[in-house]
Design a protein around this motif. Sequence first.
Motif, short mmCIF file in Angstrom:
data_model
loop_
_atom_site.label_atom_id
_atom_site.label_comp_id
_atom_site.label_asym_id
_atom_site.label_seq_id
_atom_site.Cartn_x
_atom_site.Cartn_y
_atom_site.Cartn_z
N MET A 20 0.77 -1.10 0.12
CA MET A 20 -0.07 -0.07 0.11
C MET A 20 1.06 1.34 0.02
N THR A 21 0.62 2.18 -0.82
CA THR A 21 1.26 3.28 -1.04
C THR A 21 1.19 4.28 0.25
N GLU A 22 1.93 5.32 0.52
CA GLU A 22 1.60 6.26 1.51
C GLU A 22 0.51 7.16 1.19
N TYR A 23 0.22 7.48 0.02
CA TYR A 23 -1.22 7.92 -0.53
C TYR A 23 -2.22 7.27 -0.10
N GLU A 24 -2.45 5.85 -0.38
CA GLU A 24 -3.40 5.09 0.12
C GLU A 24 -3.62 4.96 1.57
N LYS A 25 -2.40 5.00 2.28
CA LYS A 25 -2.56 4.97 3.52
C LYS A 25 -3.29 6.11 4.16
N GLN A 26 -2.96 7.28 3.61
CA GLN A 26 -3.52 8.49 4.06
C GLN A 26 -5.10 8.55 3.88
N LEU A 27 -5.44 7.80 2.71
CA LEU A 27 -6.80 7.77 2.21
C LEU A 27 -7.49 6.91 3.36
N GLU A 28 -6.88 5.58 3.59
CA GLU A 28 -7.53 4.84 4.57
C GLU A 28 -7.67 5.27 5.94
N SER A 29 -6.53 6.20 6.31
CA SER A 29 -6.68 6.69 7.72
C SER A 29 -7.75 7.94 7.65
N PHE A 30 -8.02 8.59 6.64
CA PHE A 30 -9.25 9.39 6.64
C PHE A 30 -10.25 8.77 6.95
N ILE A 31 -10.63 7.88 5.94
CA ILE A 31 -11.75 6.97 6.11
C ILE A 31 -12.01 6.67 7.62
N GLN A 32 -10.99 5.96 8.08
CA GLN A 32 -11.00 5.27 9.69
C GLN A 32 -11.47 6.49 10.82
N ASN A 33 -10.75 7.71 10.43
CA ASN A 33 -10.93 8.90 11.13
C ASN A 33 -12.43 9.41 10.79
N LEU A 34 -13.01 9.29 9.82
CA LEU A 34 -14.33 9.68 9.62
C LEU A 34 -15.01 8.85 10.36
N ARG A 35 -14.90 7.66 10.26
CA ARG A 35 -16.03 6.59 10.97
C ARG A 35 -15.88 6.53 12.41
N SER A 36 -14.58 6.92 12.99
CA SER A 36 -14.61 7.26 14.41
C SER A 36 -14.97 8.68 14.92
N ALA A 37 -15.48 9.46 13.86
CA ALA A 37 -15.94 10.86 14.20
C ALA A 37 -14.85 11.67 14.79
N ASP A 38 -13.44 11.31 14.43
CA ASP A 38 -12.42 12.13 14.73
C ASP A 38 -12.15 13.15 13.41
#
Length: 107
Positions: A1-19
């Motif tokens: 997984m590229t760094e770009y993809e990791k940032q997108l995944e982190s964005f999704i996870q933070n959205l889901r946790s309301a952060d």
Amino acid sequence: MTEYEKQLESFIQNLRSADFYEAHEDLEVLWYKRRFEVCDEVKLLKGFINASVSFELYKKGKTEASQKVWNNYLKYRDLIECINSSHVEKYRLIRDEIERIKKSFIK
């Protein structure tokens, strides 16, 4: 997984946790490097950032400011249909998550 993809995944996870503040930071890293590009993909990233900021403002009870920033997101949301990117499917997932969260705020 590229760094770009990791940032997108982190964005999704933070959205889901309301952060939403951290979600904003996740995409800010990607957007900032490309902010001077005249490109629909960069504008879409900016729109996603606006959505997370809108949610953070809403959480803080600043509903009028939240709506203004949400309207900025709406300007960019449909760009997803005209970009040519290997990340389009992930962007669609992000858009759907954003729309789900927005609906949860409307009671």
